[in-house]
Design an enzyme around this catalytic site. Structure first.
Site, PDB file in Angstrom:
ATOM      1  N   HIS A  85      21.559  -0.407  37.599  1.00  0.00           N
ATOM      2  CA  HIS A  85      20.194   0.110  37.465  1.00  0.00           C
ATOM      3  C   HIS A  85      20.125   1.311  36.515  1.00  0.00           C
ATOM      4  O   HIS A  85      19.149   2.056  36.542  1.00  0.00           O
ATOM      5  CB  HIS A  85      19.616   0.471  38.842  1.00  0.00           C
ATOM      6  N   CYS A 119      14.748  11.261  19.513  1.00  0.00           N
ATOM      7  CA  CYS A 119      15.961  10.452  19.674  1.00  0.00           C
ATOM      8  C   CYS A 119      17.074  11.048  18.798  1.00  0.00           C
ATOM      9  O   CYS A 119      16.878  11.220  17.580  1.00  0.00           O
ATOM     10  CB  CYS A 119      15.664   9.015  19.258  1.00  0.00           C
ATOM     11  N   SER A 179      20.145  -0.967  51.403  1.00  0.00           N
ATOM     12  CA  SER A 179      19.269  -1.604  52.399  1.00  0.00           C
ATOM     13  C   SER A 179      19.163  -3.102  52.190  1.00  0.00           C
ATOM     14  O   SER A 179      18.613  -3.805  53.042  1.00  0.00           O
ATOM     15  CB  SER A 179      17.870  -0.978  52.330  1.00  0.00           C
TER      16      SER A 179
HETATM   17  C1  BJW Z   1      23.390   5.408  54.627  1.00  0.00           C
HETATM   18  C2  BJW Z   1      23.420   6.763  54.812  1.00  0.00           C
HETATM   19  C3  BJW Z   1      24.674   7.321  54.989  1.00  0.00           C
HETATM   20  C4  BJW Z   1      21.396   6.257  54.606  1.00  0.00           C
HETATM   21  N1  BJW Z   1      25.746   6.545  54.966  1.00  0.00           N
HETATM   22  N2  BJW Z   1      24.478   4.641  54.613  1.00  0.00           N
HETATM   23  C5  BJW Z   1      10.078 -11.220  45.548  1.00  0.00           C
HETATM   24  C6  BJW Z   1      11.248 -11.769  46.065  1.00  0.00           C
HETATM   25  C7  BJW Z   1      12.491 -11.460  45.500  1.00  0.00           C
HETATM   26  C8  BJW Z   1      12.576 -10.625  44.418  1.00  0.00           C
HETATM   27  C9  BJW Z   1      11.413 -10.095  43.905  1.00  0.00           C
HETATM   28  C10 BJW Z   1      10.184 -10.392  44.464  1.00  0.00           C
HETATM   29  N3  BJW Z   1       9.231  -9.710  43.756  1.00  0.00           N
HETATM   30  C11 BJW Z   1       9.848  -8.999  42.788  1.00  0.00           C
HETATM   31  C12 BJW Z   1      11.181  -9.229  42.863  1.00  0.00           C
HETATM   32  C13 BJW Z   1      12.229  -8.638  42.006  1.00  0.00           C
HETATM   33  C14 BJW Z   1      12.414  -7.151  42.268  1.00  0.00           C
HETATM   34  C15 BJW Z   1      12.653  -6.930  43.753  1.00  0.00           C
HETATM   35  O1  BJW Z   1      13.757  -7.066  44.254  1.00  0.00           O
HETATM   36  N4  BJW Z   1      11.639  -6.546  44.497  1.00  0.00           N
HETATM   37  C16 BJW Z   1      11.798  -6.355  45.945  1.00  0.00           C
HETATM   38  C17 BJW Z   1      11.067  -5.119  46.350  1.00  0.00           C
HETATM   39  C18 BJW Z   1      11.389  -7.612  46.641  1.00  0.00           C
HETATM   40  N5  BJW Z   1      13.567  -6.755  41.511  1.00  0.00           N
HETATM   41  C19 BJW Z   1      13.479  -6.419  40.233  1.00  0.00           C
HETATM   42  O2  BJW Z   1      12.408  -6.328  39.659  1.00  0.00           O
HETATM   43  C20 BJW Z   1      14.774  -6.168  39.518  1.00  0.00           C
HETATM   44  N6  BJW Z   1      14.829  -6.940  38.352  1.00  0.00           N
HETATM   45  C21 BJW Z   1      14.847  -8.293  38.396  1.00  0.00           C
HETATM   46  O3  BJW Z   1      14.796  -8.913  39.449  1.00  0.00           O
HETATM   47  O4  BJW Z   1      14.948  -8.892  37.158  1.00  0.00           O
HETATM   48  C22 BJW Z   1      14.894 -10.317  37.099  1.00  0.00           C
HETATM   49  C23 BJW Z   1      16.196 -11.000  37.363  1.00  0.00           C
HETATM   50  C24 BJW Z   1      16.201 -12.315  37.680  1.00  0.00           C
HETATM   51  C25 BJW Z   1      17.390 -12.974  37.924  1.00  0.00           C
HETATM   52  C26 BJW Z   1      18.597 -12.306  37.848  1.00  0.00           C
HETATM   53  C27 BJW Z   1      18.586 -10.999  37.516  1.00  0.00           C
HETATM   54  C28 BJW Z   1      17.392 -10.349  37.294  1.00  0.00           C
HETATM   55  C29 BJW Z   1      14.890  -4.718  39.101  1.00  0.00           C
HETATM   56  C30 BJW Z   1      15.035  -3.806  40.270  1.00  0.00           C
HETATM   57  C31 BJW Z   1      15.024  -2.358  39.824  1.00  0.00           C
HETATM   58  C32 BJW Z   1      15.175  -1.407  40.985  1.00  0.00           C
HETATM   59  N7  BJW Z   1      14.983  -0.088  40.514  1.00  0.00           N
HETATM   60  C33 BJW Z   1      15.142   1.011  41.450  1.00  0.00           C
HETATM   61  C34 BJW Z   1      14.765   2.301  40.714  1.00  0.00           C
HETATM   62  C35 BJW Z   1      15.852   2.607  39.665  1.00  0.00           C
HETATM   63  C36 BJW Z   1      15.718   3.927  39.078  1.00  0.00           C
HETATM   64  C37 BJW Z   1      15.583   5.043  40.073  1.00  0.00           C
HETATM   65  O5  BJW Z   1      16.527   5.353  40.821  1.00  0.00           O
HETATM   66  O6  BJW Z   1      14.515   5.632  40.080  1.00  0.00           O
HETATM   67  O7  BJW Z   1      16.493   1.074  41.916  1.00  0.00           O
HETATM   68  S1  BJW Z   1      14.197   0.812  42.966  1.00  0.00           S
HETATM   69  C38 BJW Z   1      15.424   1.537  44.010  1.00  0.00           C
HETATM   70  O8  BJW Z   1      15.903   0.530  44.952  1.00  0.00           O
HETATM   71  C39 BJW Z   1      16.604   1.887  43.102  1.00  0.00           C
HETATM   72  C40 BJW Z   1      17.756   1.443  43.938  1.00  0.00           C
HETATM   73  O9  BJW Z   1      18.890   1.234  43.133  1.00  0.00           O
HETATM   74  C41 BJW Z   1      17.247   0.200  44.613  1.00  0.00           C
HETATM   75  C42 BJW Z   1      18.008  -0.191  45.855  1.00  0.00           C
HETATM   76  O10 BJW Z   1      17.890   0.777  46.845  1.00  0.00           O
HETATM   77  P1  BJW Z   1      19.124   1.110  47.781  1.00  0.00           P
HETATM   78  O11 BJW Z   1      20.211   1.699  46.995  1.00  0.00           O
HETATM   79  O12 BJW Z   1      19.451  -0.062  48.622  1.00  0.00           O
HETATM   80  O13 BJW Z   1      18.499   2.305  48.670  1.00  0.00           O
HETATM   81  P2  BJW Z   1      17.624   2.213  50.003  1.00  0.00           P
HETATM   82  O14 BJW Z   1      16.972   3.518  50.198  1.00  0.00           O
HETATM   83  O15 BJW Z   1      16.761   1.018  50.017  1.00  0.00           O
HETATM   84  O16 BJW Z   1      18.735   1.976  51.151  1.00  0.00           O
HETATM   85  C43 BJW Z   1      19.656   2.992  51.485  1.00  0.00           C
HETATM   86  C44 BJW Z   1      20.534   2.485  52.627  1.00  0.00           C
HETATM   87  O17 BJW Z   1      21.508   3.479  52.891  1.00  0.00           O
HETATM   88  C45 BJW Z   1      19.752   2.256  53.924  1.00  0.00           C
HETATM   89  O18 BJW Z   1      20.133   1.012  54.497  1.00  0.00           O
HETATM   90  C46 BJW Z   1      20.199   3.405  54.825  1.00  0.00           C
HETATM   91  O19 BJW Z   1      20.275   3.048  56.199  1.00  0.00           O
HETATM   92  C47 BJW Z   1      21.582   3.676  54.287  1.00  0.00           C
HETATM   93  N8  BJW Z   1      22.014   5.045  54.496  1.00  0.00           N
HETATM   94  N9  BJW Z   1      22.098   7.223  54.806  1.00  0.00           N
HETATM   95  C48 BJW Z   1      25.590   5.192  54.798  1.00  0.00           C
HETATM   96  N10 BJW Z   1      24.792   8.649  55.198  1.00  0.00           N
END
Ligand code: BJW
Length: 241
Positions: free
Chosen positions: A113, A140, A182
């Site tokens: 990401h 840039c 998550s």
């Molecule tokens: C602890 C802890 C401790 C706490 N110890 N643990 C419908 C169905 C399916 C997919 C889609 C859909 N509609 C749209 C989509 C696609 C979309 C998507 O997935 N949407 C969903 C919301 C459904 N995805 C995209 O658009 C992606 N691109 C894409 O799909 O392109 C097309 C493609 C097609 C085919 C192949 C490949 C690609 C792009 C996604 C971009 C995400 N961007 C972000 C922001 C990035 C920049 C920024 O940081 O600002 O990325 S969103 C945000 O979520 C960030 C993260 O990387 C990402 C994941 O979050 P993460 O890391 O899981 O954090 P949390 O907060 O969700 O979870 C934390 C966990 O830690 C929790 O479980 C806690 O319990 C735990 N925790 N403390 C251990 N101490």
């Protein structure tokens, strides 16, 4: 270096691994998405509509990351140790845009990401190191054009980086581990399914609480990353999986 019988390892990390370093997760009750709306800061449309707001959002998070108190924690260090012991076999794929894995010593790493400490020029596509604030006046370093820089991260609707390399590694792996994610954002949330479809690899989830896809993992361990990750790595190095 320790020896063991088999295997390539892919470790997917998410915001939970950096939580105990002082960086917020996204979807926990006190997470980033409890304060700002995704549609306002993390889509290409948001950047077109209000680039100043998006720059401000990332400038504040860049400043937080640079604060002296933000350091890699025991979980980052344990993964770096695993890779140092088995350098040819461990790939860390992080969804995180921070640099805590690098600062802990991880070298074979994919930021799927993107990276908050980089800028991307929308005019010439050059990617540059960008440790400070970014504004509409920022130029840039490659083409000197002002006003076309954006933070080098992947927003919703954009293609994550290095997907071919990641999918190849998932196909070849013998162990897939998800740490602190998550499991709600695709394609990363689907990696465990990809690995299971091939059928050979062991799968493990290490998280504070069960993720959305927890039932797909063969092994699940819950607790703070700074405890469960070093324990898991110690076990791997001593006993394998
Ligand atoms: C602890 C802890 C401790 C706490 N110890 N643990 C419908 C169905 C399916 C997919 C889609 C859909 N509609 C749209 C989509 C696609 C979309 C998507 O997935 N949407 C969903 C919301 C459904 N995805 C995209 O658009 C992606 N691109 C894409 O799909 O392109 C097309 C493609 C097609 C085919 C192949 C490949 C690609 C792009 C996604 C971009 C995400 N961007 C972000 C922001 C990035 C920049 C920024 O940081 O600002 O990325 S969103 C945000 O979520 C960030 C993260 O990387 C990402 C994941 O979050 P993460 O890391 O899981 O954090 P949390 O907060 O969700 O979870 C934390 C966990 O830690 C929790 O479980 C806690 O319990 C735990 N925790 N403390 C251990 N101490």
């Amino acid at each position: 270096m320790r020896q063991r019988d088999t295997g390539k390892i892919v470790i997917l990390t998410g915001a939970g691994i950096s939580k105990e370093s002082g960086l917020d997760t996204f979807r926990d009750p006190d997470g980033i998405w409890s304060r700002v709306r995704i549609e306002d800061v993390a889509t290409p449309e948001a950047f077109v509509r209000d680039p100043v707001r998006v720059h401000d959002f990332y400038n504040a998070r860049r400043e937080r990351l640079r604060a002296g108190s933000i350091e890699p924690n025991a979980a980052h260090r344990a993964l770096a140790r695993l890779q140092a012991d088995w350098p040819d076999d461990v790939l860390v794929v992080t969804q995180n845009i921070d640099d805590l894995h690098e600062r802990a010593g991880t070298t074979t790493l994919i930021h799927m990401h993107g990276e908050i400490l980089q800028a991307r020029c929308q005019a010439c596509h050059a990617v540059s190191a960008w440790p400070g604030d970014m504004t509409m006046e920022s130029a840039c370093p490659a083409c000197t054009q002002a006003g076309d820089l954006r933070v080098n991260v992947v927003w919703f609707g954009e293609m994550p980086f290095e997907m071919d390399r990641i999918l190849e590694a998932l196909e070849a792996c013998d162990l897939f581990v998800a740490v602190g994610t998550s499991g709600s954002v695709y394609p990363a949330a689907g990696f465990v399914r990809e690995v299971r479809m091939i059928g050979r690899a062991h799968t493990a989830e290490l998280n504070l609480v069960p993720s959305e896809g927890h039932s797909l993992f063969a092994e699940r361990t819950y607790g703070p990353a700074t405890q469960v990750v070093p324990d898991f790595v110690e076990r791997l190095l001593n006993e394998g999986w």
